[in-house]
Design an enzyme around this catalytic site. Structure first.
Site, PDB file in Angstrom:
ATOM      1  CB  ALA A 243      -0.932  -0.002   1.214  1.00 40.02           C
ATOM      2  CE  LYS A 244      -2.679   5.799  -2.872  1.00 39.36           C
ATOM      3  NZ  LYS A 244      -3.736   6.845  -2.873  1.00 39.36           N
ATOM      4  NE  ARG A 245       0.191  -0.362   5.883  1.00 40.03           N
ATOM      5  CZ  ARG A 245      -0.836  -0.955   5.312  1.00 40.03           C
ATOM      6  NH1 ARG A 245      -1.712  -0.215   4.651  1.00 40.03           N
ATOM      7  NH2 ARG A 245      -1.015  -2.265   5.362  1.00 40.03           N
ATOM      8  CG  HIS A 246       4.170  -1.028   2.423  1.00 41.45           C
ATOM      9  ND1 HIS A 246       2.976  -1.504   1.955  1.00 41.45           N
ATOM     10  CD2 HIS A 246       4.381  -1.637   3.618  1.00 41.45           C
ATOM     11  CE1 HIS A 246       2.484  -2.378   2.823  1.00 41.45           C
ATOM     12  NE2 HIS A 246       3.310  -2.472   3.841  1.00 41.45           N
ATOM     13  N   GLY A 247       5.591   3.266   1.023  1.00 41.47           N
ATOM     14  CA  GLY A 247       6.487   4.137   0.278  1.00 41.47           C
ATOM     15  C   GLY A 247       6.929   3.545  -1.037  1.00 41.47           C
TER      16      GLY A 247
END
Length: 282
Positions: A243-247
């Site tokens: 997801a986006k939170r993983h960068g």
């Protein structure tokens, strides 16, 4: 046997990343290997977060990966009448009710255990009489009343897990129309898959729990039941769904730096993923 039809249905609320690419390739290749059609649907009914520029980026990303879709792109924002008709039908049958609770209200009052998608709604607004519909509200499915309309159990088939007995009750009274959107994911995706003639739903295994609700809606609305193929997910360094939170870099960022999209797609097909991303293998 009817021709195979699959679809990829991203939301234009942000840019696509590697996980999206993996899922799009899976749906595309499944159809192409069987001489079928691959459709593209844009799930843009979230008016507060959907952006036109993200739509253009999605189209560019898919072409960069070498994925071509069949026919015109379907936009959910053009399908509001269909969702409203379904809601009207369910309302007339006494199967949905307005809910005025906030998330804080639900968290504070819920006594039920956590379900597949978080807290199961405790039914606070179920049975309210004379509700003021000028106040912000969503529409929830009365799960008990819906299940009482059937005398037999429901099931669906998945290529990885076989025949699965549907258990929509585990989700409680799910939202079918949100306070800020004319339809929820559950309602819109079920109606649109049927309208587009989708025979095989190819998507990530994180959506397998939602299929239990979709199977119930198909029965309530008299819609056909597709075959399901819930593939494994790409994961981030923490082992969680990418997801986006993983960068993780977006596909647009990779495209803009000169990465060969078709080569990347072929690598994903072989199960080869960049360092830091877990390989998804079926």
């Amino acid at each position: 046997m009817s021709p195979v039809i699959t679809r990829f249905a991203p939301s234009p609320t942000g840019r696509l990343h590697m996980g999206h690419a993996f899922s799009a390739i899976a749906a595309h290749d499944f159809a192409r290997a069987r001489g079928g059609a691959f459709l593209l649907r844009i799930e843009d009914i979230d008016g507060t977060r959907s952006r036109a520029e993200h739509v253009e980026t999605i189209l560019a990303d898919l072409r960069w990966l070498g994925l071509e879709w069949d026919g015109d792109v379907l936009f959910q924002s053009a399908r509001l009448d269909a969702y409203q008709a379904a809601l009207d039908d369910l309302r007339e049958r006494g199967l949905i009710y307005p809910c005025f609770c906030t998330r804080a209200d639900i968290a504070a009052s819920a006594r039920a255990p956590h379900g597949p998608e978080g807290l199961v709604y405790p039914g606070t607004c179920r049975g309210l009489v004379g509700s003021d519909l000028t106040k912000p509200h969503c529409w929830r499915l009365d799960m008990g009343a819906a299940l009482d309309t059937f005398t037999s159990s429901l099931s669906f088939t998945d290529s990885r897990f076989g025949t699965i007995a549907a258990d929509p009750a585990a989700h409680g009274d799910v939202v079918l129309a949100r306070k800020d959107a004319p339809a929820s994911y559950h309602l819109a995706v079920t109606i649109d898959d049927a309208a587009q003639g989708v025979t095989d739903v190819v998507r990530g295994e994180d959506l397998l729990p939602a299929t239990h609700v979709h199977r119930l809606l198909q029965e309530l609305l008299g819609l056909p039941v597709p075959r399901y193929h819930h593939h494994r997910l790409l994961t981030g360094p923490d082992g969680e769904r990418l997801a986006k939170r993983h960068g993780a870099p977006t596909l647009a960022a990779l495209r803009e730096t000169g990465v060969d999209g078709r080569a990347l797609a072929d690598a994903l097909r072989r199960g080869e993923v960049p360092v830091g991303i877990g390989a998804a293998k079926d």
